[in-house]
Scaffold this motif. Structure first.
Motif, PDB file in Angstrom:
ATOM      1  N   LEU A   1      -6.417   0.486   1.981  1.00 39.05           N
ATOM      2  CA  LEU A   1      -5.483  -0.262   1.148  1.00 39.05           C
ATOM      3  C   LEU A   1      -4.821  -1.386   1.947  1.00 39.05           C
ATOM      4  O   LEU A   1      -4.615  -2.487   1.447  1.00 39.05           O
ATOM      5  CB  LEU A   1      -4.417   0.674   0.568  1.00 39.05           C
ATOM      6  CG  LEU A   1      -4.943   1.759  -0.384  1.00 39.05           C
ATOM      7  CD1 LEU A   1      -3.814   2.632  -0.889  1.00 39.05           C
ATOM      8  CD2 LEU A   1      -5.704   1.149  -1.549  1.00 39.05           C
ATOM      9  N   GLN A   2      -4.500  -1.108   3.216  1.00 37.97           N
ATOM     10  CA  GLN A   2      -3.884  -2.146   4.050  1.00 37.97           C
ATOM     11  C   GLN A   2      -4.865  -3.295   4.272  1.00 37.97           C
ATOM     12  O   GLN A   2      -4.482  -4.454   4.260  1.00 37.97           O
ATOM     13  CB  GLN A   2      -3.434  -1.542   5.387  1.00 37.97           C
ATOM     14  CG  GLN A   2      -2.579  -2.472   6.233  1.00 37.97           C
ATOM     15  CD  GLN A   2      -1.345  -2.974   5.484  1.00 37.97           C
ATOM     16  OE1 GLN A   2      -0.591  -2.200   4.919  1.00 37.97           O
ATOM     17  NE2 GLN A   2      -1.161  -4.296   5.438  1.00 37.97           N
TER      18      GLN A   2
ATOM     19  N   GLY B   1     -11.594 -10.126 -12.308  1.00 37.11           N
ATOM     20  CA  GLY B   1     -10.962 -10.209 -11.000  1.00 37.11           C
ATOM     21  C   GLY B   1     -10.229  -8.926 -10.760  1.00 37.11           C
ATOM     22  O   GLY B   1     -10.831  -7.918 -10.482  1.00 37.11           O
ATOM     23  N   ALA B   2      -8.943  -8.964 -10.913  1.00 42.77           N
ATOM     24  CA  ALA B   2      -8.193  -7.783 -10.564  1.00 42.77           C
ATOM     25  C   ALA B   2      -8.157  -6.793 -11.715  1.00 42.77           C
ATOM     26  O   ALA B   2      -8.576  -7.077 -12.826  1.00 42.77           O
ATOM     27  CB  ALA B   2      -6.793  -8.175 -10.179  1.00 42.77           C
ATOM     28  N   GLY B   3      -7.634  -5.669 -11.416  1.00 40.02           N
ATOM     29  CA  GLY B   3      -7.727  -4.566 -12.351  1.00 40.02           C
ATOM     30  C   GLY B   3      -6.560  -4.456 -13.291  1.00 40.02           C
ATOM     31  O   GLY B   3      -5.534  -5.088 -13.141  1.00 40.02           O
TER      32      GLY B   3
ATOM     33  N   GLY C   1      -7.007 -10.009   1.686  1.00 43.12           N
ATOM     34  CA  GLY C   1      -6.934 -10.559   0.333  1.00 43.12           C
ATOM     35  C   GLY C   1      -8.156 -10.193  -0.499  1.00 43.12           C
ATOM     36  O   GLY C   1      -8.602 -10.960  -1.343  1.00 43.12           O
ATOM     37  N   SER C   2      -8.705  -9.019  -0.270  1.00 45.94           N
ATOM     38  CA  SER C   2      -9.910  -8.602  -1.000  1.00 45.94           C
ATOM     39  C   SER C   2      -9.554  -7.857  -2.271  1.00 45.94           C
ATOM     40  O   SER C   2      -8.656  -7.025  -2.277  1.00 45.94           O
ATOM     41  CB  SER C   2     -10.772  -7.688  -0.120  1.00 45.94           C
ATOM     42  OG  SER C   2     -11.120  -8.339   1.064  1.00 45.94           O
ATOM     43  N   GLU C   3     -10.277  -8.163  -3.338  1.00 46.40           N
ATOM     44  CA  GLU C   3     -10.007  -7.497  -4.609  1.00 46.40           C
ATOM     45  C   GLU C   3     -10.996  -6.371  -4.900  1.00 46.40           C
ATOM     46  O   GLU C   3     -10.858  -5.674  -5.892  1.00 46.40           O
ATOM     47  CB  GLU C   3     -10.058  -8.521  -5.756  1.00 46.40           C
ATOM     48  CG  GLU C   3      -8.791  -9.337  -5.833  1.00 46.40           C
ATOM     49  CD  GLU C   3      -8.850 -10.407  -6.905  1.00 46.40           C
ATOM     50  OE1 GLU C   3      -9.919 -10.617  -7.491  1.00 46.40           O
ATOM     51  OE2 GLU C   3      -7.811 -11.037  -7.139  1.00 46.40           O
ATOM     52  N   GLN C   4     -11.989  -6.240  -4.041  1.00 48.21           N
ATOM     53  CA  GLN C   4     -12.988  -5.202  -4.262  1.00 48.21           C
ATOM     54  C   GLN C   4     -13.090  -4.301  -3.032  1.00 48.21           C
ATOM     55  O   GLN C   4     -13.226  -4.789  -1.911  1.00 48.21           O
ATOM     56  CB  GLN C   4     -14.352  -5.836  -4.537  1.00 48.21           C
ATOM     57  CG  GLN C   4     -14.422  -6.562  -5.876  1.00 48.21           C
ATOM     58  CD  GLN C   4     -14.352  -5.604  -7.057  1.00 48.21           C
ATOM     59  OE1 GLN C   4     -14.839  -4.479  -6.995  1.00 48.21           O
ATOM     60  NE2 GLN C   4     -13.729  -6.043  -8.137  1.00 48.21           N
TER      61      GLN C   4
ATOM     62  N   THR D   1      -2.287  -5.943 -12.768  1.00 48.28           N
ATOM     63  CA  THR D   1      -1.826  -6.094 -11.388  1.00 48.28           C
ATOM     64  C   THR D   1      -2.694  -7.105 -10.647  1.00 48.28           C
ATOM     65  O   THR D   1      -3.851  -7.318 -10.994  1.00 48.28           O
ATOM     66  CB  THR D   1      -1.916  -4.751 -10.636  1.00 48.28           C
ATOM     67  OG1 THR D   1      -3.248  -4.253 -10.765  1.00 48.28           O
ATOM     68  CG2 THR D   1      -0.936  -3.737 -11.175  1.00 48.28           C
TER      69      THR D   1
ATOM     70  N   PRO E   1       0.808  -1.225   0.000  1.00 50.75           N
ATOM     71  CA  PRO E   1       0.000   0.000   0.000  1.00 50.75           C
ATOM     72  C   PRO E   1       0.841   1.274   0.000  1.00 50.75           C
ATOM     73  O   PRO E   1       0.586   2.192  -0.784  1.00 50.75           O
ATOM     74  CB  PRO E   1      -0.808  -0.109   1.299  1.00 50.75           C
ATOM     75  CG  PRO E   1      -0.896  -1.566   1.578  1.00 50.75           C
ATOM     76  CD  PRO E   1       0.374  -2.169   1.047  1.00 50.75           C
TER      77      PRO E   1
ATOM     78  N   LEU F   1      -3.229  -8.848  -6.377  1.00 52.36           N
ATOM     79  CA  LEU F   1      -2.882  -8.687  -4.966  1.00 52.36           C
ATOM     80  C   LEU F   1      -1.762  -9.617  -4.526  1.00 52.36           C
ATOM     81  O   LEU F   1      -0.940  -9.269  -3.713  1.00 52.36           O
ATOM     82  CB  LEU F   1      -4.116  -8.973  -4.099  1.00 52.36           C
ATOM     83  CG  LEU F   1      -5.117  -7.859  -3.853  1.00 52.36           C
ATOM     84  CD1 LEU F   1      -6.218  -8.376  -2.951  1.00 52.36           C
ATOM     85  CD2 LEU F   1      -4.464  -6.641  -3.217  1.00 52.36           C
TER      86      LEU F   1
ATOM     87  N   LEU G   1      -7.131  -4.298   2.250  1.00 50.00           N
ATOM     88  CA  LEU G   1      -7.188  -5.101   1.023  1.00 50.00           C
ATOM     89  C   LEU G   1      -6.139  -6.199   1.071  1.00 50.00           C
ATOM     90  O   LEU G   1      -6.407  -7.357   0.764  1.00 50.00           O
ATOM     91  CB  LEU G   1      -6.944  -4.216  -0.204  1.00 50.00           C
ATOM     92  CG  LEU G   1      -8.032  -3.224  -0.575  1.00 50.00           C
ATOM     93  CD1 LEU G   1      -7.591  -2.360  -1.742  1.00 50.00           C
ATOM     94  CD2 LEU G   1      -9.324  -3.962  -0.925  1.00 50.00           C
ATOM     95  N   VAL G   2      -4.929  -5.813   1.507  1.00 50.07           N
ATOM     96  CA  VAL G   2      -3.839  -6.796   1.593  1.00 50.07           C
ATOM     97  C   VAL G   2      -4.132  -7.815   2.693  1.00 50.07           C
ATOM     98  O   VAL G   2      -4.042  -9.022   2.475  1.00 50.07           O
ATOM     99  CB  VAL G   2      -2.497  -6.087   1.904  1.00 50.07           C
ATOM    100  CG1 VAL G   2      -1.381  -7.113   2.051  1.00 50.07           C
ATOM    101  CG2 VAL G   2      -2.152  -5.098   0.803  1.00 50.07           C
TER     102      VAL G   2
ATOM    103  N   ARG H   1      -2.936 -15.064  -7.029  1.00 50.38           N
ATOM    104  CA  ARG H   1      -3.936 -14.436  -7.907  1.00 50.38           C
ATOM    105  C   ARG H   1      -3.326 -14.098  -9.257  1.00 50.38           C
ATOM    106  O   ARG H   1      -3.987 -14.218 -10.287  1.00 50.38           O
ATOM    107  CB  ARG H   1      -4.452 -13.133  -7.291  1.00 50.38           C
ATOM    108  CG  ARG H   1      -5.045 -13.289  -5.929  1.00 50.38           C
ATOM    109  CD  ARG H   1      -6.498 -13.693  -6.030  1.00 50.38           C
ATOM    110  NE  ARG H   1      -7.012 -13.936  -4.698  1.00 50.38           N
ATOM    111  CZ  ARG H   1      -7.543 -12.999  -3.932  1.00 50.38           C
ATOM    112  NH1 ARG H   1      -7.648 -11.788  -4.385  1.00 50.38           N
ATOM    113  NH2 ARG H   1      -7.974 -13.289  -2.724  1.00 50.38           N
TER     114      ARG H   1
ATOM    115  N   ALA I   1      -6.404  -4.335  -7.090  1.00 51.06           N
ATOM    116  CA  ALA I   1      -7.775  -4.347  -6.585  1.00 51.06           C
ATOM    117  C   ALA I   1      -8.586  -3.271  -7.302  1.00 51.06           C
ATOM    118  O   ALA I   1      -8.030  -2.389  -7.939  1.00 51.06           O
ATOM    119  CB  ALA I   1      -7.791  -4.105  -5.090  1.00 51.06           C
TER     120      ALA I   1
END
Lengths: 125, 141, 285
Positions: C187-188, A121-123, C194-197, A103, A85, A105, C190-191, A109, C228
């Motif tokens: 943002l932290q 899924g990811a962007g 493990g969420s992508e949304q 990209t 982040p 996560l 998300l990590v 993935r 994400a």
């Protein structure tokens, strides 16, 4: 004298895991090595794992974008995984959005994304 | 900018910037100080990234030089100050050099303008034929 | 040196009837605190301070900022920090120190030498009193700072809505500092999860300025860099007008009218149909 980053091959995917703070020459070497290995192996995808990187400055950022562009020309899709982040926030502030680089996560993935080409899924950054 | 940014006064360290390895060392040194100063993780990352850009500028455009870093204090607020100095060709058009996307080397032209956005204080002093001095400060929030 | 002599004389005066003087001091101070601090604790505190004071005078002379006085300064710092935390007023805190003055009161029989020593004590006590007040207010500032930070933490909860979907509902006025905290925390998360949304819901935000809008935008771009996607929901008409009027490019950022719409969108993106998700919820009931 600059160390070279190992490029691993898993099936038809090349995996690069950057573990240390790189000096600029190593960054350029990596870009070159990757292009050569893609042609050599006929890889379909490249995953660059930067989970361990504490900073990405404009030099490394440019290498990532260029590598993605080069691999696309060589018919391989690049996915950048594991950006922290703090690194992401800094890159945005720096003015680098890595347009066109896919990209994910995590490494898992990222690999899954290449498995199902064009999957959701990811962007795309 | 009306007031000049704080420059390191007390304990400080000077690092020569003459090779790619020195740029890595500059990053590490700035990170150590940022941690000592207890900057937040994001602010540490921003400052180290800015230092990386400026150290590379010193090496590539200034033909090498030095980085001087130290902790600074202003009214109880702590910060890290870094001064990059070279005796290179200087920058003829400063305003242009501070514009996003303008580059004289092979970079993306985000070095100076990016470093300015990533830090709290930024000052540049340059003279054609004499060299360039860039000073940046990041304060604790 | 004259000052040195005064200090020595003062040491003698304070030691001669040490116990009586400390006793009087403790009693005087305990009145001002009206039992809000246990007598035992106060007793221990002031006795320690008193002997440190005499020792400081003996070793360091009148220079209370010097090496010999470090113990006194440390004890005073501790005392004022504790008082500040326990909610005593600045007056109550400083009085403990100023009460020292009343221990030695000159009368008509006082010798010239003692008089000078008394003045010396006065001067010292004034300085130490101010030091105490300064430490006290510094501590209060720290407390306020910590509370502000806690409030910031509390006001920006990042919640997990679904496996792979996290959201942050923002309420109230957003300033630049708070938006930045939200951004980092989101943002932290998300990590960590493990969420992508991610969904940023600003239904409860009455207005945004350029800086805040920029921060929101940067969050969305940063999330993309990490792999994400970020949706912004609940944009009020006024805010939409502001964004357009300010000329801020929202570009290809996904925006939804409500949090529910944003969740539906996020579920589809991670490959779960909203209907299936609803069925799961009903099944769980």
């Amino acid at each position: 004298m600059s160390e070279r980053i190992p490029v691993l091959r898993i099936g038809d995917v090349l995996l690069v895991s950057i573990q240390t703070d790189l000096e600029d020459q190593s960054v350029l070497d990596l870009q070159e090595d990757l292009a050569e290995r893609i042609v050599e192996t006929g890889a379909q995808g490249v995953v660059i794992d930067i989970t361990a990187l504490e900073i990405v400055d404009s030099f490394v950022g440019r290498m990532l974008a260029t590598t993605a562009a080069i691999s696309r020309i060589l018919d391989a899709e690049t996915v950048l995984v594991g950006m922290r982040p703090a690194v992401a926030i800094t890159l945005v502030e720096l003015g680098l959005s890595l347009g066109g680089v896919r990209t994910a996560l995590s490494l898992e993935r990222g690999l899954a994304m290449l498995g199902r080409a064009g999957g959701v899924g990811a962007g795309r950054a | 900018m009306i007031t000049a940014p704080a420059v390191p006064e007390g304990e400080q360290q000077t690092l020569p910037i003459a090779s790619n390895d020195d740029v890595v060392r500059a990053r590490q040194l700035v990170r150590t100080l940022a941690q000592q100063c207890k900057l937040s993780l994001v602010d540490q990352t921003k400052l180290v990234t800015a230092a990386s850009e400026l150290a590379r500028n010193t090496l590539v455009h200034g033909n090498g030089g030095t980085m001087r870093v130290g902790l600074v204090d202003k009214g109880g607020r702590r910060g890290v100050s870094a001064v990059f100095q070279d005796t290179g060709p200087g920058i003829p058009d400063l305003e242009l050099a501070l514009t996003d996307g303008w580059t004289s080397g092979g970079g993306m032209g985000l070095g100076l303008s990016g470093a300015r956005r990533l830090t709290d204080e930024f000052a540049i002093d340059t003279e054609v034929g004499r060299g360039t001095v860039v000073t940046v400060v990041k304060w604790t929030r | 040196m004259a000052e040195r002599q005064e200090s020595e004389r003062l040491v003698k005066l304070l030691s001669q009837q040490g116990d009586v003087l400390v006793g009087r001091w403790i009693e005087g101070v305990s009145h001002t605190l009206r039992g809000r601090l246990s007598v035992l604790e106060l007793d221990r505190e002031l006795r320690e301070l008193y002997s440190a004071l005499v020792e400081g005078l003996r070793a360091g002379g009148p220079d209370w900022r010097g090496e010999g006085w470090s113990e006194v300064r440390a004890l005073l710092t501790e005392l004022s920090r504790n008082r500040a935390r326990q909610g005593f007023s600045p007056t109550e805190t400083a009085t403990a120190v100023f009460a020292l003055k009343e221990l030695l009161v000159p009368d008509t029989d006082t010798s010239q030498q003692d008089f000078a020593a008394y003045l010396e004590l006065n001067r010292l006590v004034d300085a130490l009193g101010l030091f105490t007040v300064e430490t006290y207010s510094k501590t209060r500032e720290e407390i306020i700072g910590a509370q502000a930070e806690q409030l910031l933490e509390l006001s920006t909860p990042v919640v997990k809505l679904w496996d792979g979907v996290v959201a942050v509902p923002l309420v109230g006025t957003l300033d630049s500092a708070r938006t930045q905290v939200v951004m980092e925390k989101l943002l932290q998360t998300l990590v960590d999860t493990g969420s992508e949304q991610a969904i940023i819901d600003i239904t409860g935000v009455p207005a945004v300025d350029t800086e805040v809008a920029q921060h929101l935008l940067k969050t969305v771009v940063a999330a993309r860099l990490m792999g994400a996607e970020c949706t912004i929901s609940g944009i009020r008409p006024q805010i939409a007008q502001t964004i357009v009027a300010l000329g801020i490019q929202f570009g290809d950022i996904v925006t939804k009218a409500t949090l529910a719409d944003a969740l539906k969108h996020a579920l589809r993106r991670i490959g779960t149909s909203p209907e299936a998700a609803a069925a799961t919820v009903r099944g769980a009931r």
